[in-house]
Design a protein around this motif. Structure first.
Motif, PDB file in Angstrom:
ATOM      1  N   ARG A 112       0.830  -1.204   0.000  1.00  0.00           N
ATOM      2  CA  ARG A 112       0.000   0.000   0.000  1.00  0.00           C
ATOM      3  C   ARG A 112       0.869   1.261   0.000  1.00  0.00           C
ATOM      4  O   ARG A 112       0.561   2.234  -0.677  1.00  0.00           O
ATOM      5  CB  ARG A 112      -0.928   0.023   1.212  1.00  0.00           C
ATOM      6  N   VAL A 113       1.940   1.250   0.816  1.00  0.00           N
ATOM      7  CA  VAL A 113       2.834   2.408   0.858  1.00  0.00           C
ATOM      8  C   VAL A 113       3.474   2.619  -0.518  1.00  0.00           C
ATOM      9  O   VAL A 113       3.509   3.740  -1.040  1.00  0.00           O
ATOM     10  CB  VAL A 113       3.929   2.223   1.943  1.00  0.00           C
ATOM     11  N   GLY A 114       3.925   1.524  -1.126  1.00  0.00           N
ATOM     12  CA  GLY A 114       4.534   1.619  -2.450  1.00  0.00           C
ATOM     13  C   GLY A 114       3.545   2.143  -3.478  1.00  0.00           C
ATOM     14  O   GLY A 114       3.869   3.004  -4.296  1.00  0.00           O
ATOM     15  N   ASP A 115       2.317   1.666  -3.385  1.00  0.00           N
ATOM     16  CA  ASP A 115       1.281   2.083  -4.324  1.00  0.00           C
ATOM     17  C   ASP A 115       0.955   3.567  -4.166  1.00  0.00           C
ATOM     18  O   ASP A 115       0.839   4.303  -5.153  1.00  0.00           O
ATOM     19  CB  ASP A 115       0.012   1.239  -4.071  1.00  0.00           C
ATOM     20  N   ALA A 116       0.857   4.009  -2.903  1.00  0.00           N
ATOM     21  CA  ALA A 116       0.552   5.424  -2.654  1.00  0.00           C
ATOM     22  C   ALA A 116       1.674   6.306  -3.198  1.00  0.00           C
ATOM     23  O   ALA A 116       1.424   7.339  -3.829  1.00  0.00           O
ATOM     24  CB  ALA A 116       0.358   5.663  -1.158  1.00  0.00           C
ATOM     25  N   MET A 117       2.927   5.882  -2.987  1.00  0.00           N
ATOM     26  CA  MET A 117       4.060   6.663  -3.482  1.00  0.00           C
ATOM     27  C   MET A 117       4.054   6.715  -4.997  1.00  0.00           C
ATOM     28  O   MET A 117       4.323   7.753  -5.608  1.00  0.00           O
ATOM     29  CB  MET A 117       5.377   6.074  -2.964  1.00  0.00           C
ATOM     30  N   GLU A 118       3.727   5.575  -5.579  1.00  0.00           N
ATOM     31  CA  GLU A 118       3.654   5.487  -7.040  1.00  0.00           C
ATOM     32  C   GLU A 118       2.602   6.461  -7.592  1.00  0.00           C
ATOM     33  O   GLU A 118       2.853   7.208  -8.534  1.00  0.00           O
ATOM     34  CB  GLU A 118       3.280   4.043  -7.395  1.00  0.00           C
ATOM     35  N   ARG A 119       1.440   6.474  -6.949  1.00  0.00           N
ATOM     36  CA  ARG A 119       0.339   7.279  -7.474  1.00  0.00           C
ATOM     37  C   ARG A 119       0.599   8.768  -7.395  1.00  0.00           C
ATOM     38  O   ARG A 119       0.128   9.531  -8.229  1.00  0.00           O
ATOM     39  CB  ARG A 119      -0.955   6.947  -6.720  1.00  0.00           C
ATOM     40  N   VAL A 120       1.330   9.204  -6.372  1.00  0.00           N
ATOM     41  CA  VAL A 120       1.574  10.642  -6.252  1.00  0.00           C
ATOM     42  C   VAL A 120       2.915  11.046  -6.864  1.00  0.00           C
ATOM     43  O   VAL A 120       3.330  12.197  -6.754  1.00  0.00           O
ATOM     44  CB  VAL A 120       1.522  11.123  -4.778  1.00  0.00           C
ATOM     45  N   GLY A 121       3.584  10.081  -7.504  1.00  0.00           N
ATOM     46  CA  GLY A 121       4.842  10.415  -8.176  1.00  0.00           C
ATOM     47  C   GLY A 121       6.007  10.586  -7.233  1.00  0.00           C
ATOM     48  O   GLY A 121       6.826  11.484  -7.379  1.00  0.00           O
ATOM     49  N   LEU A 122       6.087   9.703  -6.241  1.00  0.00           N
ATOM     50  CA  LEU A 122       7.184   9.780  -5.281  1.00  0.00           C
ATOM     51  C   LEU A 122       8.109   8.570  -5.394  1.00  0.00           C
ATOM     52  O   LEU A 122       8.876   8.288  -4.477  1.00  0.00           O
ATOM     53  CB  LEU A 122       6.639   9.849  -3.856  1.00  0.00           C
ATOM     54  N   ARG A 123       8.029   7.873  -6.498  1.00  0.00           N
ATOM     55  CA  ARG A 123       8.869   6.696  -6.665  1.00  0.00           C
ATOM     56  C   ARG A 123      10.347   7.092  -6.538  1.00  0.00           C
ATOM     57  O   ARG A 123      10.784   8.085  -7.115  1.00  0.00           O
ATOM     58  CB  ARG A 123       8.624   6.098  -8.045  1.00  0.00           C
ATOM     59  N   GLY A 124      11.071   6.333  -5.748  1.00  0.00           N
ATOM     60  CA  GLY A 124      12.488   6.620  -5.556  1.00  0.00           C
ATOM     61  C   GLY A 124      12.776   7.633  -4.455  1.00  0.00           C
ATOM     62  O   GLY A 124      13.918   7.966  -4.198  1.00  0.00           O
ATOM     63  N   PHE A 125      11.715   8.104  -3.784  1.00  0.00           N
ATOM     64  CA  PHE A 125      11.912   9.100  -2.723  1.00  0.00           C
ATOM     65  C   PHE A 125      11.872   8.471  -1.330  1.00  0.00           C
ATOM     66  O   PHE A 125      11.872   9.183  -0.330  1.00  0.00           O
ATOM     67  CB  PHE A 125      10.832  10.183  -2.808  1.00  0.00           C
ATOM     68  N   GLU A 126      11.818   7.144  -1.286  1.00  0.00           N
ATOM     69  CA  GLU A 126      11.577   6.451  -0.026  1.00  0.00           C
ATOM     70  C   GLU A 126      12.513   6.894   1.108  1.00  0.00           C
ATOM     71  O   GLU A 126      12.100   7.060   2.240  1.00  0.00           O
ATOM     72  CB  GLU A 126      11.739   4.960  -0.271  1.00  0.00           C
ATOM     73  N   ARG A 127      13.792   7.081   0.759  1.00  0.00           N
ATOM     74  CA  ARG A 127      14.766   7.373   1.808  1.00  0.00           C
ATOM     75  C   ARG A 127      14.997   8.856   2.032  1.00  0.00           C
ATOM     76  O   ARG A 127      15.787   9.248   2.892  1.00  0.00           O
ATOM     77  CB  ARG A 127      16.106   6.709   1.459  1.00  0.00           C
ATOM     78  N   ARG A 128      14.322   9.682   1.246  1.00  0.00           N
ATOM     79  CA  ARG A 128      14.529  11.124   1.422  1.00  0.00           C
ATOM     80  C   ARG A 128      13.888  11.582   2.727  1.00  0.00           C
ATOM     81  O   ARG A 128      12.792  11.176   3.086  1.00  0.00           O
ATOM     82  CB  ARG A 128      13.879  11.888   0.258  1.00  0.00           C
ATOM     83  N   LEU A 129      14.594  12.479   3.447  1.00  0.00           N
ATOM     84  CA  LEU A 129      14.024  13.010   4.681  1.00  0.00           C
ATOM     85  C   LEU A 129      12.948  14.037   4.343  1.00  0.00           C
ATOM     86  O   LEU A 129      13.116  14.844   3.437  1.00  0.00           O
ATOM     87  CB  LEU A 129      15.117  13.677   5.524  1.00  0.00           C
TER      88      LEU A 129
END
Lengths: 309, 252
Positions: A112-129
């Motif tokens: 779900r977290v991955g999907d939400a990030m994908e939908r809002v265009g945050l792919r690859g931002f997981e480790r950003r503060l």
């Protein structure tokens, strides 16, 4: 999705929201429009169960906000005006936390977290503060936390405030996309935004609803409806009278004319443009322009707010 | 409208325990990613080392009696460094709105935050285990007394952190919340000191108010239920006030 009756909120002697009735169905984007301080945020906070109402009741997603707040909260995704972020956490840590407190089961949490990030265009931002993100990306994270539990109702408080034009377009497109399979209620004080996004507008002014409907319906109700601009290269002096004599025309207003050219603002029922061009042909008036104008939201807004005060 | 359609993952509340632990984990993560936890641990352990040395060197006895009551006093000044941000910062940053619009019972939120402070205290109390080790190495301490001394320190942490959480709900300003916690806790320390200057009837009352008097039994190796109840009651009262404070803020 939302059935609110007589919502009233007072802060001390100030009445922030007064007797708001609101009914929202199962699809579409509803825009709360109003100047700053009109009571949009307070209304949204009551619907999400953050603020208790002094009077009235609200049933959201089938549950009473006052009687069963946890059931409501589990079904609503909410983005406050400022994205509620912890600057110390990374995007991934933050979204995992919000998924946890929203009751997303452990088995599907990561997905779900991955999907939400994908939908809002945050792919690859997981480790950003979160503290290091720009305003536009903070807004995206805010949207991601609001949809991480896949709620049927999304409440967004001024989702585009403070964004630059490129981010604004991005967030609007995103909201539109998110509305494909859920209800979105958003607030804004930007008229064009409502025009661009919303199927329905609820205009709030001084804590009351002063208008509710589609932009077109509101325009008619406010008496600021569509009109047609007619420009004739030349015409008889009694042109206005003859135009007004047409059964399809309800009002004729002569605008500034220069020389032989005459300009009119016409209002009328369906088919009035056809009747006008037929009359002009019969009388031998050369038509320079016959332009339909839709009432702008500004006009509607000012008409409604003006009639209120 | 009841039971609106949607995927299976949505529309659940996380449950009380799950929500509590989620909050605790988040709090601990934020603590250890910000400097405050380290300032707290370092300042406390510095004072602890000092008190331990002085306590043992001056009394010459292999016990933590003097050390523990001094450490408890040090907690009054160090623990607010940790608790001051807990609600004040959430209010200021607007993240309280996130927590209060998630299906998390208020009790779970408060308990989760309190447990996080307690876990941080656990790290600290664990670190002071060095003192017990030193005593065991060079002396012959009574293990039972050592254990109850540690228990005394733990109940102090529990009580003071509850008070700190409470003052943190009263303001959006961390500094005010921190200083407020110290001011709130001071009377519970100083009242027994003042009691000797006051009429005889007032002394027992003031002594009862002071946590130092209730810590004595722990330092002697006794678990007095009255004293234990004092600390648990103190904790309960302030956790309840924390809850009431947040509830009442919603209405204003």
């Amino acid at each position: 999705m939302i059935e609110a009756r007589g919502l009233t909120k007072r802060f001390g002697s100030i009445v922030a929201v007064q007797g708001v009735d609101l009914s929202v169905g199962a699809r579409g984007i509803v825009g709360f429009l109003g100047p700053n301080g009109a009571g949009k945020t307070t209304t949204m906070r009551m619907l999400t169960g953050f603020l208790p109402m002094n009077e009235g009741s609200a049933v959201v997603c089938g549950f009473d906000v006052f009687e069963d707040p946890l059931a409501v909260k589990a079904r609503v995704g909410y983005l406050p005006e400022t994205p509620p972020l912890y600057p110390e956490l990374s995007v991934g840590e933050y979204l995992t936390f919000t998924a946890e407190i929203r009751g997303v089961p452990r088995a599907v949490r990561l997905a779900r977290v991955g999907d939400a990030m994908e939908r809002v265009g945050l792919r690859g931002f997981e480790r950003r503060l979160l503290g290091s993100l720009s305003k536009g990306y903070r807004q995206r994270v805010g949207l991601a936390q609001a949809i991480v539990h896949d709620p049927p109702l999304l409440i967004l408080d001024e989702p585009t405030s403070g964004l630059d034009p490129a981010q604004l377009v991005g967030v609007r497109a995103l909201v539109k996309e998110l509305a494909a399979d859920r209800v979105v209620v958003l607030s804004t004080h930007i008229l064009q935004e409502v025009d661009a996004l919303c199927d329905r507008v609820v205009i709030i002014h001084r804590g009351r609803i002063v208008g509710d409907g589609t932009v077109t319906a509101l325009a008619d109700a406010a008496g600021a409806g569509a009109w047609t601009e007619l420009v004739l290269a030349s015409a008889d002096n009694d042109a206005a009278g003859r135009l007004a004599g047409l059964p399809e025309i309800t009002s004729v207003e002569a605008l500034a004319s220069d020389g032989a050219r005459k300009r009119y603002r016409l209002r009328g029922g369906p088919g009035h443009a056809v009747a006008v061009s037929a009359l002009a042909a019969a009388r031998g008036w050369p038509i320079e322009a016959l332009v339909p104008h839709r009432a702008s939201l500004e006009e509607v807004f000012l008409a409604l707010v003006g009639s209120e005060s | 409208m009841t039971g609106s359609s949607g995927p299976a993952s949505m529309g659940r509340a996380p449950g009380f325990v799950g929500a509590t632990l989620a909050v605790t984990r988040k709090e601990l993560r934020v603590y250890f990613l910000s400097p405050m936890a380290y300032v707290f641990l370092a300042s406390f352990l510095f004072l602890g080392g000092l008190f331990f040395y002085l306590g043992v060197a001056l009394t010459g006895e292999a016990s933590l009696r003097a050390t523990m009551s001094n450490l408890a006093v040090a907690l009054i000044f160090c623990l607010p460094l940790v608790t001051m941000r807990s609600f004040a910062e959430e209010q200021k940053a607007g993240t309280l709105e996130l927590l209060m619009t998630a299906p998390v019972p208020l009790g779970a939120l408060i308990l989760g935050k309190w447990l996080a402070v307690l876990a941080l205290c656990g790290v600290l109390v664990g670190a002071t285990g060095v003192y017990a080790g030193i005593l065991a190495l060079y002396g012959d301490p009574d293990p039972g007394v050592l254990l109850t001394s540690y228990l005394g320190l733990v109940v102090c942490c529990a009580a003071f952190s509850a008070a700190g959480l409470f003052t943190s709900t009263l303001t959006r300003d961390q500094m005010v919340a921190g200083v407020g916690a110290i001011l709130l806790l001071l009377p519970f320390w100083l009242s027994s000191t003042v009691s000797s200057y006051l009429p005889a009837w007032a002394a027992p009352v003031l002594d009862w108010v002071s946590f130092l008097e209730h810590l004595r039994s722990f330092a002697r190796g006794v678990i007095d239920t009255g004293d234990l109840a004092w600390f648990l009651g103190f904790t309960g009262v302030f956790l309840f006030l924390t809850w009431r404070s947040i509830e009442s803020r919603r209405w204003r």
